[in-house]
Scaffold this active site. Structure first.
Site, short mmCIF file in Angstrom:
data_model
loop_
_atom_site.label_atom_id
_atom_site.label_comp_id
_atom_site.label_asym_id
_atom_site.label_seq_id
_atom_site.Cartn_x
_atom_site.Cartn_y
_atom_site.Cartn_z
CB ILE A 27 11.81 -13.35 -0.80
CG1 ILE A 27 10.93 -13.90 -1.93
CG2 ILE A 27 12.77 -14.36 -0.30
CD1 ILE A 27 11.67 -14.39 -3.16
CG ASN B 32 10.71 -2.96 3.35
OD1 ASN B 32 11.63 -3.71 2.99
ND2 ASN B 32 9.94 -2.31 2.52
N GLY C 296 5.04 -15.64 -5.06
CA GLY C 296 4.42 -16.47 -6.09
C GLY C 296 3.41 -17.49 -5.61
N GLY D 230 7.88 2.43 -5.50
CA GLY D 230 8.84 3.28 -4.81
C GLY D 230 8.37 3.75 -3.44
CG LEU D 231 9.33 2.10 -0.10
CD1 LEU D 231 10.29 2.37 1.05
CD2 LEU D 231 8.48 0.89 0.21
N GLY E 183 5.20 -12.59 -7.93
CA GLY E 183 4.33 -13.55 -8.60
C GLY E 183 5.01 -14.88 -8.86
CB CYS F 170 11.96 -1.44 -0.35
SG CYS F 170 10.98 -1.03 -1.79
CB SER G 120 1.57 -11.20 -7.38
OG SER G 120 2.69 -10.41 -7.12
C1 LIG Z 1 2.17 -3.84 -5.91
C2 LIG Z 1 3.13 -4.31 -4.87
C3 LIG Z 1 3.52 -3.46 -3.84
C4 LIG Z 1 4.42 -3.89 -2.86
N1 LIG Z 1 4.78 -3.04 -1.86
C5 LIG Z 1 5.58 -3.48 -0.86
C6 LIG Z 1 5.88 -2.66 0.26
O1 LIG Z 1 5.41 -1.53 0.40
N2 LIG Z 1 6.71 -3.15 1.22
C7 LIG Z 1 7.25 -4.42 1.15
O2 LIG Z 1 7.98 -4.82 2.06
N3 LIG Z 1 6.95 -5.24 0.11
C8 LIG Z 1 6.14 -4.80 -0.88
N4 LIG Z 1 5.81 -5.64 -1.92
C9 LIG Z 1 6.36 -7.01 -1.94
C10 LIG Z 1 5.34 -8.03 -1.37
O3 LIG Z 1 5.04 -7.75 -0.02
C11 LIG Z 1 5.88 -9.47 -1.48
O4 LIG Z 1 7.03 -9.59 -0.68
C12 LIG Z 1 6.23 -9.87 -2.91
O5 LIG Z 1 5.34 -9.29 -3.84
C13 LIG Z 1 6.25 -11.39 -3.10
O6 LIG Z 1 4.96 -11.94 -2.90
P1 LIG Z 1 3.92 -12.22 -4.12
O7 LIG Z 1 4.68 -12.95 -5.20
O8 LIG Z 1 2.83 -13.05 -3.49
O9 LIG Z 1 3.44 -10.90 -4.58
C14 LIG Z 1 4.93 -5.22 -2.92
C15 LIG Z 1 4.53 -6.07 -3.95
C16 LIG Z 1 3.64 -5.64 -4.92
C17 LIG Z 1 3.24 -6.60 -6.02
#
Ligand SMILES: Cc1cc2nc3c(=O)[nH]c(=O)nc-3n(C[C@H](O)[C@H](O)[C@H](O)COP(=O)(O)O)c2cc1C
Length: 315
Positions: free
Chosen positions: A192, A128, A245, A73-74, A218, A131, A267
């Site tokens: 994304i 962003n 992912g 939640g930011l 992921g 979210c 992730s």
């Molecule tokens: C723990 C966590 C916190 C995240 N916080 C943010 C965030 O603050 N702002 C945002 O734009 N994306 C946030 N994301 C999304 C990631 O930046 C990314 O877009 C998304 O996880 C897909 O990539 P991944 O599959 O490699 O994790 C968050 C993801 C995770 C897992």
């Protein structure tokens, strides 16, 4: 080897195509204790808001086969403390810095950009718009191509820094919104963010997250991420930072083939802190095995096959 791995976001040079997307690295310092973040192509901060946010209550992160569901939640320290405290550590690291921001209103975005514009350490500001974990009217900003254009063209006038936009996979207008971003002068698209998801407690029959939903990230979301990067890369000629992912060297190359110029790994680094070190050491050999001269040549080769490029050459 350096020359083989470098890539670009317009004229911003990255020594390799791997960055940490917003969130998992928070403000960099904690991650740097178990992984040398200097090795990255770039680093993105947790999304910063004008005021500090305590985030959602209850469970924040659930492990899931193929990824995570997060309901953070930011949660962040807010603009003032980010500049006075968190930016100090990032000034000691020589890696392009992308600061992610979110606002509830146009005015909040304006204030955030005006303040960050004064900070020389910051290479790019990532807006962003996407979210899925906050209960406010983000929907207004991110799904309507006209409103997105109006907001971004105002923000574009406030800074000469690179401006990126992070897009939600949850809007069916994602390609139209990408075109609005390009028209408004945005330098790169970040594709994304997480997908909404839920889990339920069998005994209480209620959602596990207090906020009810979380964001799925992921390997479970990789095929969707690849498809959206592909679709957007055919619609606009601005660079794409592709993520969702990605966890292996093959995944990185697949994301570049889908149309990204830079690849985010979020992730996967939470599951395996040395995954990026492994990928960076494997990449040069993998490129050679596939007969690819360099990351930059692959990005250029793929861009030549995109619809906008073909339409242009047939003009
Ligand atoms: C723990 C966590 C916190 C995240 N916080 C943010 C965030 O603050 N702002 C945002 O734009 N994306 C946030 N994301 C999304 C990631 O930046 C990314 O877009 C998304 O996880 C897909 O990539 P991944 O599959 O490699 O994790 C968050 C993801 C995770 C897992």
């Amino acid at each position: 080897m350096r020359a083989k791995l470098k890539t670009y976001i317009s004229d911003l040079e990255l020594k390799n195509p791997i960055l940490i997307p917003a969130g998992p690295a928070v403000y960099g310092e904690a991650l740097d204790t178990f992984f040398d973040i200097q090795a990255l192509g770039a680093i993105t901060t947790k999304t910063i808001t004008l005021e500090p946010k305590i985030g959602n209550k209850g469970h924040k992160l659930l492990d899931y086969p193929g990824g995570y569901l997060n309901s953070i939640g930011l949660k962040n320290v807010g603009l003032k403390k980010f500049i006075s405290e968190k930016l100090e550590f990032l000034k000691t690291v020589d890696v392009p810095l992308i600061v992610s921001i979110a606002g509830n209103t146009e005015l909040e975005f304006i204030e955030l950009i005006k303040a960050l514009d004064k900070e020389d350490r910051i290479s790019a500001i990532e807006i962003n718009l996407s979210c899925p974990n906050v209960n406010n009217k983000h929907i207004l900003f991110d799904s309507d191509p006209t409103q997105v254009y109006d907001l971004l063209s105002k923000l574009r006038n406030l800074t000469n820094k690179k401006l990126f936009v992070k897009l939600s996979p949850n809007i069916y207008t994602i390609v139209a919104v990408s075109i609005s971003c390009k028209k408004a002068g945005i330098d790169a698209l970040v594709v994304i963010n997480t997908l909404p998801g839920m889990r339920f407690d069998l005994k209480t029959k209620t959602p596990i997250f207090e906020n009810k939903t979380g964001g799925l990230s992921g390997s479970a979301i990789k095929p969707l991420a690849l498809k959206l990067v592909y679709d957007i890369s055919n619609a606009v000629d601005i660079p794409i930072i592709g993520m969702g992912g990605i966890s292996t060297t093959d995944d990185v190359i697949e994301m570049l083939i889908a149309g990204a110029s830079v690849v985010g790994i979020g992730s996967a680094i939470m599951k395996d802190p040395i995954v990026i070190t492994k990928i960076l050491s494997e990449l040069p050999n993998k490129l050679q095995e596939l007969g690819i001269e360099s990351i930059d040549s692959l990005v250029k080769e793929i861009r030549r096959t995109r619809l906008w490029n073909q339409n242009q050459s047939s003009l």
